[in-house]
Design an enzyme around this catalytic site. Structure first.
Site, PDB file in Angstrom:
ATOM      1  N   HIS A  83      38.695  42.120  16.979  1.00 21.10           N
ATOM      2  CA  HIS A  83      38.659  42.915  15.773  1.00 21.10           C
ATOM      3  C   HIS A  83      38.914  41.995  14.621  1.00 21.10           C
ATOM      4  CE1 HIS A  83      39.112  46.230  18.217  1.00 21.10           C
ATOM      5  NE2 HIS A  83      40.122  45.728  18.948  1.00 21.10           N
ATOM      6  N   HIS A 103      47.055  45.425  18.820  1.00 20.47           N
ATOM      7  CA  HIS A 103      46.177  46.647  19.499  1.00 20.47           C
ATOM      8  C   HIS A 103      45.336  47.274  18.245  1.00 20.47           C
ATOM      9  CE1 HIS A 103      44.170  49.891  21.683  1.00 20.47           C
ATOM     10  NE2 HIS A 103      44.878  50.413  21.153  1.00 20.47           N
ATOM     11  N   LYS A 141      30.826  48.005  25.269  1.00 22.88           N
ATOM     12  CA  LYS A 141      31.965  48.596  24.892  1.00 22.88           C
ATOM     13  C   LYS A 141      31.295  49.562  23.774  1.00 22.88           C
ATOM     14  CE  LYS A 141      36.228  48.087  22.495  1.00 22.88           C
ATOM     15  NZ  LYS A 141      37.253  46.901  21.859  1.00 22.88           N
TER      16      LYS A 141
END
Length: 148
Positions: free
Chosen positions: A43, A145, A71
Site C-alpha cells: 500500500h 492493514h 487481486k
C-alpha cells in the site's frame, strides 16, 4: 531503470523501518512486523503523486499481487510513512471486521481495480487517483492493514 528505482524505494523503506526500530519508536512483535512489512509492500508508494492504468498494472505485478490470482482492488498511498503513521494517533473507529483498532485520515491515493477481463499473472487494472479519506488498522501505533 524502473527496476533500479523500485529497488531503491524498497531499500529506503527498509532503512526507514530499521531506523525506527533502532530509535525505539517502533517495537513490533514478529507478527506485527510481518503485517507492517506487508502493509508497506502492498500500500505505500510515497514517490508518486498519482497513478494511471499503466501504473496500476506495473505496481500490482511488482508488488506481487498478481502471481496466483488478480487481486480485485488495491490502494496505493502516496504519502511518506510518517504521515501514514500519524493516522494511528487519531481517534479509534470500528474496522470492517468489527475490531476497534482502525483510524481515519485524508491521504493522496491511487485505487487500482481489476478490469475483470484478465488472468494472472497478466492482470489489468483501472486507476483512480484522488485525495480521500482512508481507514487503516494499527497495532501499537504501527499501520498493519488498509481497511478502506
Amino acid at each position: 531503470m524502473i527496476m533500479m528505482a523500485f529497488q531503491r524505494i524498497h531499500s529506503l523503506l527498509l532503512l526507514l523501518v530499521l531506523t525506527l526500530l533502532g530509535l525505539g519508536l517502533v517495537q513490533p512483535s514478529y507478527g506485527q512486523d510481518y503485517m507492517f512489512q506487508r502493509f508497506l509492500r502492498q500500500h505505500v508508494d510515497p514517490r508518486v503523486v498519482g497513478g494511471n492504468d499503466g501504473y496500476c498494472n506495473l505496481m500490482m505485478q511488482r508488488r506481487r499481487m498478481t502471481q496466483n490470482h488478480c487481486k480485485p482492488v488495491n490502494t496505493f498511498i502516496h504519502e511518506d510513512i510518517w504521515n501514514i503513521r500519524s493516522i494511528c494517533s487519531t481517534t479509534t473507529i470500528q474496522c470492517k471486521n468489527g475490531r476497534m483498532n482502525c483510524h481515519e485520515g485524508v491521504m493522496k491515493v491511487t485505487d487500482c481495480r481489476e478490469t475483470g477481463s484478465s488472468r494472472a499473472p497478466n492482470c489489468r487494472y483501472r486507476a483512480t487517483s484522488s485525495i480521500r479519506h482512508v481507514v487503516i488498522a494499527c497495532e501499537a501505533m504501527v499501520p498493519v492493514h488498509f481497511d478502506k
